[in-house]
Design a protein around this motif. Structure first.
Motif, PDB file in Angstrom:
ATOM      1  N   PHE A 187       0.734  -1.073  -0.035  1.00  0.00           N
ATOM      2  CA  PHE A 187      -0.098   0.056  -0.045  1.00  0.00           C
ATOM      3  C   PHE A 187       0.687   1.416  -0.134  1.00  0.00           C
ATOM      4  O   PHE A 187       0.417   2.233  -0.573  1.00  0.00           O
ATOM      5  N   LYS A 188       1.924   1.188   0.521  1.00  0.00           N
ATOM      6  CA  LYS A 188       2.896   2.545   0.675  1.00  0.00           C
ATOM      7  C   LYS A 188       3.930   2.609  -0.517  1.00  0.00           C
ATOM      8  O   LYS A 188       4.178   3.755  -0.840  1.00  0.00           O
ATOM      9  N   VAL A 189       4.308   1.354  -1.285  1.00  0.00           N
ATOM     10  CA  VAL A 189       5.289   1.393  -1.982  1.00  0.00           C
ATOM     11  C   VAL A 189       4.818   1.319  -3.501  1.00  0.00           C
ATOM     12  O   VAL A 189       4.992   1.940  -4.448  1.00  0.00           O
ATOM     13  N   ILE A 190       4.114   0.117  -3.480  1.00  0.00           N
ATOM     14  CA  ILE A 190       3.564  -0.401  -4.752  1.00  0.00           C
ATOM     15  C   ILE A 190       2.440   0.265  -5.346  1.00  0.00           C
ATOM     16  O   ILE A 190       2.550   0.665  -6.573  1.00  0.00           O
ATOM     17  N   LEU A 191       1.513   0.293  -4.610  1.00  0.00           N
ATOM     18  CA  LEU A 191       0.110   0.820  -5.034  1.00  0.00           C
ATOM     19  C   LEU A 191       0.126   2.383  -5.640  1.00  0.00           C
ATOM     20  O   LEU A 191      -0.460   2.744  -6.477  1.00  0.00           O
ATOM     21  N   PRO A 192       0.989   3.279  -4.846  1.00  0.00           N
ATOM     22  CA  PRO A 192       0.989   4.714  -5.429  1.00  0.00           C
ATOM     23  C   PRO A 192       1.642   4.643  -6.818  1.00  0.00           C
ATOM     24  O   PRO A 192       1.219   5.586  -7.692  1.00  0.00           O
ATOM     25  N   GLU A 193       2.603   3.649  -6.843  1.00  0.00           N
ATOM     26  CA  GLU A 193       3.078   3.702  -8.701  1.00  0.00           C
ATOM     27  C   GLU A 193       2.256   3.122  -9.489  1.00  0.00           C
ATOM     28  O   GLU A 193       1.969   3.416 -10.677  1.00  0.00           O
ATOM     29  N   LEU A 194       1.208   2.180  -8.938  1.00  0.00           N
ATOM     30  CA  LEU A 194       0.209   1.729  -9.908  1.00  0.00           C
ATOM     31  C   LEU A 194      -1.219   2.396 -10.009  1.00  0.00           C
ATOM     32  O   LEU A 194      -1.845   1.948 -11.024  1.00  0.00           O
ATOM     33  N   THR A 195      -1.205   3.599  -9.345  1.00  0.00           N
ATOM     34  CA  THR A 195      -2.455   4.375  -9.205  1.00  0.00           C
ATOM     35  C   THR A 195      -2.777   4.699 -10.621  1.00  0.00           C
ATOM     36  O   THR A 195      -3.927   4.726 -10.846  1.00  0.00           O
ATOM     37  N   PRO A 196      -1.975   5.610 -11.205  1.00  0.00           N
ATOM     38  CA  PRO A 196      -2.368   6.102 -12.452  1.00  0.00           C
ATOM     39  C   PRO A 196      -2.635   5.010 -13.380  1.00  0.00           C
ATOM     40  O   PRO A 196      -3.653   5.375 -14.058  1.00  0.00           O
ATOM     41  N   ALA A 197      -1.990   3.985 -13.546  1.00  0.00           N
ATOM     42  CA  ALA A 197      -2.377   2.805 -14.537  1.00  0.00           C
ATOM     43  C   ALA A 197      -3.884   2.248 -14.168  1.00  0.00           C
ATOM     44  O   ALA A 197      -4.520   1.760 -15.118  1.00  0.00           O
ATOM     45  N   LEU A 198      -3.857   2.021 -12.856  1.00  0.00           N
ATOM     46  CA  LEU A 198      -5.202   1.623 -12.489  1.00  0.00           C
ATOM     47  C   LEU A 198      -6.423   2.401 -12.771  1.00  0.00           C
ATOM     48  O   LEU A 198      -7.498   2.057 -13.284  1.00  0.00           O
ATOM     49  N   MET A 199      -6.075   3.869 -12.691  1.00  0.00           N
ATOM     50  CA  MET A 199      -7.233   4.826 -12.946  1.00  0.00           C
ATOM     51  C   MET A 199      -7.545   4.704 -14.698  1.00  0.00           C
ATOM     52  O   MET A 199      -8.657   4.793 -14.830  1.00  0.00           O
ATOM     53  N   THR A 200      -6.304   4.632 -15.349  1.00  0.00           N
ATOM     54  CA  THR A 200      -6.608   4.354 -16.926  1.00  0.00           C
ATOM     55  C   THR A 200      -7.385   3.323 -17.222  1.00  0.00           C
ATOM     56  O   THR A 200      -8.194   3.330 -17.942  1.00  0.00           O
TER      57      THR A 200
END
Length: 278
Positions: A187-200
């Motif tokens: 939640f602190k390291v990986i998810l922030p990096e993936l958030t833009p791609a997940l939104m797309t």
């Protein structure tokens, strides 16, 4: 001097390629959309409003938007999980599963709709098992949602997968070595990096679900005020030669999709700036 440097930075043929791109975009996208708006303008303002706000039309908006939203939400979770497995693990049949992810892209939507209806109908393989428990899938919003999950999952997987491949596993391992638990490092390291791609991926799956017709028309049952989707209502208007009304409903659907994509792009920029600031 500054202008000379600016010209040096431009690729050769910039004006030509820009003009060709603008022409191509106009012929394929802008002109057809403009024609749609012009066609809907054949109605008076009162007639236009009455058409797009009719109870049957509003019910179709609700069915299309709600089922598309929940399908995209399911794909957001399980698409991330599927992309994670395909990137981080090696197992027999991985290439086959990776290829099957793209099956909804290649499979004709009508074929997908017939197959899903055959499976989830009351006398289908799965439908006959759920029917005794009072769970009806086909010809309900649940069936529509399942069809939209089927056609939407590749958008999330293929959007998240490259980001996961570029994200070094050593980053997660370093967070664990520094004392972070697995869930916390996720939640602190990986998810922030993936958030833009997940939104797309979510936005693409949502937008595709709103306009989907072929895979939904069979399993929905097409019952007005209950399971009738907006694209089907547009087709019905066209078959009744009510072209202006069909165009008006299509314009509303177009505006909904455009606003959705605009909001997602704004959220992506905000998330990107916040990530870089951190």
């Amino acid at each position: 001097m500054a202008q000379a440097r600016k010209k040096d930075r431009l690729l050769p043929g910039f004006r030509l390629t820009t003009g060709f791109t603008t022409l191509y975009l106009s012929l394929i996208v802008l002109i057809p959309l403009a024609a749609l708006v012009v066609k809907s303008a054949g109605l008076s303002p009162a007639e236009w409003w009455h058409t797009v706000m009719a109870p049957r039309v509003l019910a179709s908006y609700k069915v299309s938007l709600m089922t598309s939203f929940f399908a995209a939400l399911v794909n957001l979770v399980f698409g991330l999980l599927l992309a994670w497995v395909l990137v981080r693990y090696r197992f027999p049949g991985k290439r086959i599963i990776d290829g099957l992810v793209d099956l909804p892209f290649a499979l004709p939507t009508a074929v997908a709709g017939i197959a899903l209806t055959t499976i989830y109908a009351p006398n289908g393989w799965i439908g006959r098992l759920t029917e005794p428990f009072g769970l009806k899938i086909a010809y309900t919003p649940l069936g529509i949602t399942i069809a939209l999950i089927f056609i939407g999952v590749p958008f999330v997987v293929r959007t998240v997968q490259p980001v996961l491949q570029d994200l070094a596993a050593e980053t997660e391992e370093a967070a664990v070595m520094l004392g972070a638990y697995r869930w916390r490092s996720f939640f602190k390291v990986i998810l922030p990096e993936l958030t833009p791609a997940l939104m797309t991926g979510f936005a693409l799956a949502f937008a595709r679900g709103i306009g989907e017709y072929g895979s939904v028309v069979f399993i929905s049952g097409n019952m007005p005020m209950r399971t009738e989707i907006t694209p089907l209502l547009i087709i019905t208007k066209l078959e009744q030669y009510e072209y202006n009304q069909a165009a008006a409903i299509a314009v509303v659907l177009l505006l909904i999709s455009f606003v959705l994509l605009l909001l997602i792009n704004l959220l992506q920029r905000w998330a990107g700036r916040r990530l870089h600031a951190a």
